[in-house]
Scaffold this active site. Structure first.
Site, PDB file in Angstrom:
ATOM      1  CG  HIS A 135       3.679  -1.792  -4.973  1.00 15.93           C
ATOM      2  ND1 HIS A 135       2.547  -2.580  -4.991  1.00 15.93           N
ATOM      3  CD2 HIS A 135       4.673  -2.564  -5.506  1.00 15.93           C
ATOM      4  CE1 HIS A 135       2.846  -3.776  -5.514  1.00 15.93           C
ATOM      5  NE2 HIS A 135       4.128  -3.787  -5.815  1.00 15.93           N
ATOM      6  CB  CYS A 142      14.574  21.305 -14.009  1.00 19.21           C
ATOM      7  SG  CYS A 142      13.735  19.718 -14.190  1.00 19.21           S
ATOM      8  CB  CYS A 192      11.481  16.592 -10.960  1.00 18.26           C
ATOM      9  SG  CYS A 192      12.066  16.973 -12.614  1.00 18.26           S
ATOM     10  CB  SER A 235      -5.774 -10.182  -5.227  1.00 20.01           C
ATOM     11  OG  SER A 235      -4.914  -9.217  -5.795  1.00 20.01           O
ATOM     12  CB  ALA A 285      -7.857  -6.962   7.714  1.00 23.31           C
ATOM     13  N   GLY A 309      -5.340  -9.133   3.240  1.00 22.94           N
ATOM     14  CA  GLY A 309      -5.986  -8.172   2.347  1.00 22.94           C
ATOM     15  C   GLY A 309      -5.289  -7.953   1.027  1.00 22.94           C
ATOM     16  CG  ASN A 355      -1.871  -1.179   1.201  1.00 21.25           C
ATOM     17  OD1 ASN A 355      -2.029  -1.815   0.171  1.00 21.25           O
ATOM     18  ND2 ASN A 355      -2.481  -1.490   2.335  1.00 21.25           N
TER      19      ASN A 355
HETATM   20  C1  BJW Z   1     -10.010  -7.612   2.217  1.00 23.09           C
HETATM   21  C2  BJW Z   1     -10.962  -6.735   2.749  1.00 23.09           C
HETATM   22  C3  BJW Z   1     -10.973  -6.618   4.158  1.00 23.09           C
HETATM   23  C4  BJW Z   1     -11.193  -6.709   0.618  1.00 23.09           C
HETATM   24  N1  BJW Z   1     -10.087  -7.322   4.914  1.00 23.09           N
HETATM   25  N2  BJW Z   1      -9.171  -8.303   2.981  1.00 23.09           N
HETATM   26  C5  BJW Z   1       6.276 -12.341 -12.429  1.00 23.09           C
HETATM   27  C6  BJW Z   1       7.375 -11.855 -11.743  1.00 23.09           C
HETATM   28  C7  BJW Z   1       7.656 -10.498 -11.711  1.00 23.09           C
HETATM   29  C8  BJW Z   1       6.853  -9.587 -12.371  1.00 23.09           C
HETATM   30  C9  BJW Z   1       5.777 -10.058 -13.078  1.00 23.09           C
HETATM   31  C10 BJW Z   1       5.497 -11.405 -13.108  1.00 23.09           C
HETATM   32  N3  BJW Z   1       4.398 -11.570 -13.882  1.00 23.09           N
HETATM   33  C11 BJW Z   1       4.004 -10.354 -14.310  1.00 23.09           C
HETATM   34  C12 BJW Z   1       4.822  -9.392 -13.848  1.00 23.09           C
HETATM   35  C13 BJW Z   1       4.678  -7.921 -14.142  1.00 23.09           C
HETATM   36  C14 BJW Z   1       3.812  -7.138 -13.198  1.00 23.09           C
HETATM   37  C15 BJW Z   1       2.719  -8.022 -12.573  1.00 23.09           C
HETATM   38  O1  BJW Z   1       2.812  -8.510 -11.485  1.00 23.09           O
HETATM   39  N4  BJW Z   1       1.614  -8.204 -13.303  1.00 23.09           N
HETATM   40  C16 BJW Z   1       0.515  -9.077 -12.836  1.00 23.09           C
HETATM   41  C17 BJW Z   1      -0.698  -8.231 -12.450  1.00 23.09           C
HETATM   42  C18 BJW Z   1       0.210 -10.058 -13.943  1.00 23.09           C
HETATM   43  N5  BJW Z   1       4.656  -6.575 -12.163  1.00 23.09           N
HETATM   44  C19 BJW Z   1       5.297  -5.415 -12.327  1.00 23.09           C
HETATM   45  O2  BJW Z   1       5.236  -4.783 -13.386  1.00 23.09           O
HETATM   46  C20 BJW Z   1       6.141  -4.946 -11.161  1.00 23.09           C
HETATM   47  N6  BJW Z   1       7.451  -4.611 -11.565  1.00 23.09           N
HETATM   48  C21 BJW Z   1       8.285  -5.493 -12.091  1.00 23.09           C
HETATM   49  O3  BJW Z   1       7.965  -6.643 -12.293  1.00 23.09           O
HETATM   50  O4  BJW Z   1       9.547  -4.991 -12.348  1.00 23.09           O
HETATM   51  C22 BJW Z   1      10.466  -5.830 -13.048  1.00 23.09           C
HETATM   52  C23 BJW Z   1      10.371  -5.469 -14.498  1.00 23.09           C
HETATM   53  C24 BJW Z   1      10.900  -4.266 -14.897  1.00 23.09           C
HETATM   54  C25 BJW Z   1      10.859  -3.932 -16.236  1.00 23.09           C
HETATM   55  C26 BJW Z   1      10.213  -4.772 -17.142  1.00 23.09           C
HETATM   56  C27 BJW Z   1       9.643  -5.972 -16.698  1.00 23.09           C
HETATM   57  C28 BJW Z   1       9.730  -6.316 -15.348  1.00 23.09           C
HETATM   58  C29 BJW Z   1       5.570  -3.673 -10.569  1.00 23.09           C
HETATM   59  C30 BJW Z   1       4.199  -3.844 -10.027  1.00 23.09           C
HETATM   60  C31 BJW Z   1       3.676  -2.501  -9.518  1.00 23.09           C
HETATM   61  C32 BJW Z   1       2.245  -2.590  -9.044  1.00 23.09           C
HETATM   62  N7  BJW Z   1       1.761  -1.295  -8.788  1.00 23.09           N
HETATM   63  C33 BJW Z   1       0.410  -1.115  -8.268  1.00 23.09           C
HETATM   64  C34 BJW Z   1       0.063   0.390  -8.346  1.00 23.09           C
HETATM   65  C35 BJW Z   1       0.820   1.164  -7.242  1.00 23.09           C
HETATM   66  C36 BJW Z   1       0.503   2.610  -7.244  1.00 23.09           C
HETATM   67  C37 BJW Z   1      -0.944   2.900  -6.978  1.00 23.09           C
HETATM   68  O5  BJW Z   1      -1.506   2.495  -5.949  1.00 23.09           O
HETATM   69  O6  BJW Z   1      -1.533   3.581  -7.798  1.00 23.09           O
HETATM   70  O7  BJW Z   1       0.339  -1.574  -6.914  1.00 23.09           O
HETATM   71  S1  BJW Z   1      -0.780  -2.150  -9.091  1.00 23.09           S
HETATM   72  C38 BJW Z   1      -1.777  -2.434  -7.656  1.00 23.09           C
HETATM   73  O8  BJW Z   1      -1.796  -3.849  -7.346  1.00 23.09           O
HETATM   74  C39 BJW Z   1      -1.043  -1.740  -6.498  1.00 23.09           C
HETATM   75  C40 BJW Z   1      -1.167  -2.758  -5.401  1.00 23.09           C
HETATM   76  O9  BJW Z   1      -0.165  -2.556  -4.426  1.00 23.09           O
HETATM   77  C41 BJW Z   1      -1.051  -4.056  -6.150  1.00 23.09           C
HETATM   78  C42 BJW Z   1      -1.578  -5.243  -5.397  1.00 23.09           C
HETATM   79  O10 BJW Z   1      -2.962  -5.158  -5.193  1.00 23.09           O
HETATM   80  P1  BJW Z   1      -3.611  -5.669  -3.828  1.00 23.09           P
HETATM   81  O11 BJW Z   1      -3.118  -4.864  -2.715  1.00 23.09           O
HETATM   82  O12 BJW Z   1      -3.432  -7.126  -3.731  1.00 23.09           O
HETATM   83  O13 BJW Z   1      -5.142  -5.249  -4.058  1.00 23.09           O
HETATM   84  P2  BJW Z   1      -6.341  -6.072  -4.760  1.00 23.09           P
HETATM   85  O14 BJW Z   1      -7.427  -5.104  -5.029  1.00 23.09           O
HETATM   86  O15 BJW Z   1      -5.851  -6.871  -5.901  1.00 23.09           O
HETATM   87  O16 BJW Z   1      -6.817  -7.112  -3.646  1.00 23.09           O
HETATM   88  C43 BJW Z   1      -7.465  -6.686  -2.485  1.00 23.09           C
HETATM   89  C44 BJW Z   1      -7.737  -7.906  -1.623  1.00 23.09           C
HETATM   90  O17 BJW Z   1      -8.286  -7.477  -0.386  1.00 23.09           O
HETATM   91  C45 BJW Z   1      -8.764  -8.888  -2.235  1.00 23.09           C
HETATM   92  O18 BJW Z   1      -8.223 -10.210  -2.168  1.00 23.09           O
HETATM   93  C46 BJW Z   1      -9.975  -8.754  -1.316  1.00 23.09           C
HETATM   94  O19 BJW Z   1     -10.691  -9.981  -1.164  1.00 23.09           O
HETATM   95  C47 BJW Z   1      -9.351  -8.335  -0.025  1.00 23.09           C
HETATM   96  N8  BJW Z   1     -10.205  -7.566   0.899  1.00 23.09           N
HETATM   97  N9  BJW Z   1     -11.695  -6.181   1.785  1.00 23.09           N
HETATM   98  C48 BJW Z   1      -9.234  -8.126   4.333  1.00 23.09           C
HETATM   99  N10 BJW Z   1     -11.882  -5.783   4.825  1.00 23.09           N
HETATM  100 ZN    ZN Z   2      13.281  18.870 -12.095  1.00 24.49          ZN
END
Ligand code: BJW
Ligand code: ZN
Length: 248
Positions: free
Chosen positions: A119, A149, A127, A188, A230, A186, A102
């Site tokens: 993240h 800049c 910048c 996925s 949670a 919390g 988060n």
């Molecule tokens: C509750 C609840 C309650 C509801 N109590 N629970 C394999 C290895 C490495 C990389 C990859 C790979 N395969 C694919 C990749 C690439 C990609 C990736 O993972 N893609 C998949 C989606 C397919 N990864 C990347 O690109 C990463 N970088 C990378 O790999 O660099 C190396 C590289 C460099 C150059 C070229 C190639 C590779 C970077 C990933 C960055 C993710 N960024 C985000 C946005 C951040 C900024 C923002 O917030 O705007 O991060 S995406 C978004 O998803 C955000 C979150 O942190 C992240 C995870 O989501 P999260 O937290 O799990 O949320 P939800 O909504 O999915 O789930 C919520 C859960 O809560 C649910 O299960 C509910 O049931 C539950 N819930 N209420 C408890 N009350």
């Molecule tokens: Zn600058």
């Protein structure tokens, strides 16, 4: 549920090192929308249109406005009982690490001390040209903003295709590989490499507990799954842990 909580507490009373891996669901009860749930952020807006660098260059006004909107929500909400329970539990362990995906700062605001933010953090902006940092405070621009800049200013968060901050990721992997118990709360667990954290913990012998109202890709691997919110489950675990600790 009480039996499952007892089982978790039995474990917690025996271990030395704890990792809590969190995702958007831990902040859902504070009022921060998740990404992939049915009311999640990405039901209306596509991630590839917003959470990547090229999208930002193509449409900096839209992406800046989207992050302003989310930063405002994150400022206005409060940590919930899940954040506070995690911060409270930290006091009882020498090695206790929060690894969060988060960007909302709520673990810190709840009092957690040792946090790896995989993240980034929406509070920081920089910048893209000269890398100077900017604190936007209570300004919520609805259009792109520029550095002195001339470079575009972006939030210090990790978009798709970008590397995770090296120190944070290394610290998190190290904590995962050496912990005795790992909670996945919390999330996925579909975004990598962050989702390796609970997997590394499990592969290195840790007891893996998942807390989530829904099944995830990780559920099958977990030693114990507590299906619940949670903010309801974690305070129960901490209360029971403190009660049992007193009895020892
Ligand atoms: C509750 C609840 C309650 C509801 N109590 N629970 C394999 C290895 C490495 C990389 C990859 C790979 N395969 C694919 C990749 C690439 C990609 C990736 O993972 N893609 C998949 C989606 C397919 N990864 C990347 O690109 C990463 N970088 C990378 O790999 O660099 C190396 C590289 C460099 C150059 C070229 C190639 C590779 C970077 C990933 C960055 C993710 N960024 C985000 C946005 C951040 C900024 C923002 O917030 O705007 O991060 S995406 C978004 O998803 C955000 C979150 O942190 C992240 C995870 O989501 P999260 O937290 O799990 O949320 P939800 O909504 O999915 O789930 C919520 C859960 O809560 C649910 O299960 C509910 O049931 C539950 N819930 N209420 C408890 N009350
Ligand atoms: Zn600058």
């Amino acid at each position: 549920m009480i039996e499952l909580i007892q089982k978790v507490v039995d474990k917690l009373l025996k271990v030395k090192s704890v990792v809590v891996f969190t995702g958007a669901g831990v902040s859902a009860e504070s009022g921060v929308p998740t990404f992939r749930d049915k009311d999640g952020l990405w039901q209306k807006l596509k991630p590839e249109e917003l959470a990547n660098f090229n999208a930002f260059l193509r449409n900096p006004d839209l992406v800046t406005e989207w992050y302003s909107h989310r930063r405002k929500i994150m400022h206005e909400v409060q940590p919930n009982p899940a954040h506070y329970a995690i911060a409270e539990l930290e006091k009882y362990f020498e090695r206790f690490t929060v690894v969060t995906q988060n960007i909302d700062n709520l673990h810190r605001r709840a009092g957690s001390k040792k946090i790896f933010e995989l993240h980034g953090n929406i509070e920081r902006n920089y910048c893209i040209q000269c890398k100077k940092f900017y604190d936007l405070g209570d300004n919520y621009p609805d259009k792109a903003i520029y550095c002195e800049c001339g470079g575009l200013i972006r939030p210090d968060v990790v978009w798709f295709g970008e590397m995770l901050p090296e120190d944070e990721y290394e610290g998190a992997v190290n904590a995962a590989k050496t912990c005795d118990i790992c909670f996945s709360v919390g999330t996925s667990a579909v975004v990598f490499p962050a989702a390796y954290i609970p997997i590394y913990a499990k592969q290195n012998g840790a007891f893996l507990v998942e807390i989530n109202p829904n099944q995830t890709d990780l559920s099958k691997m977990a030693d114990l799954v507590i299906q619940g919110k949670a903010g309801e489950v974690l305070p129960k675990i901490v209360d029971e842990f403190k009660k049992r600790k007193k009895e020892i």
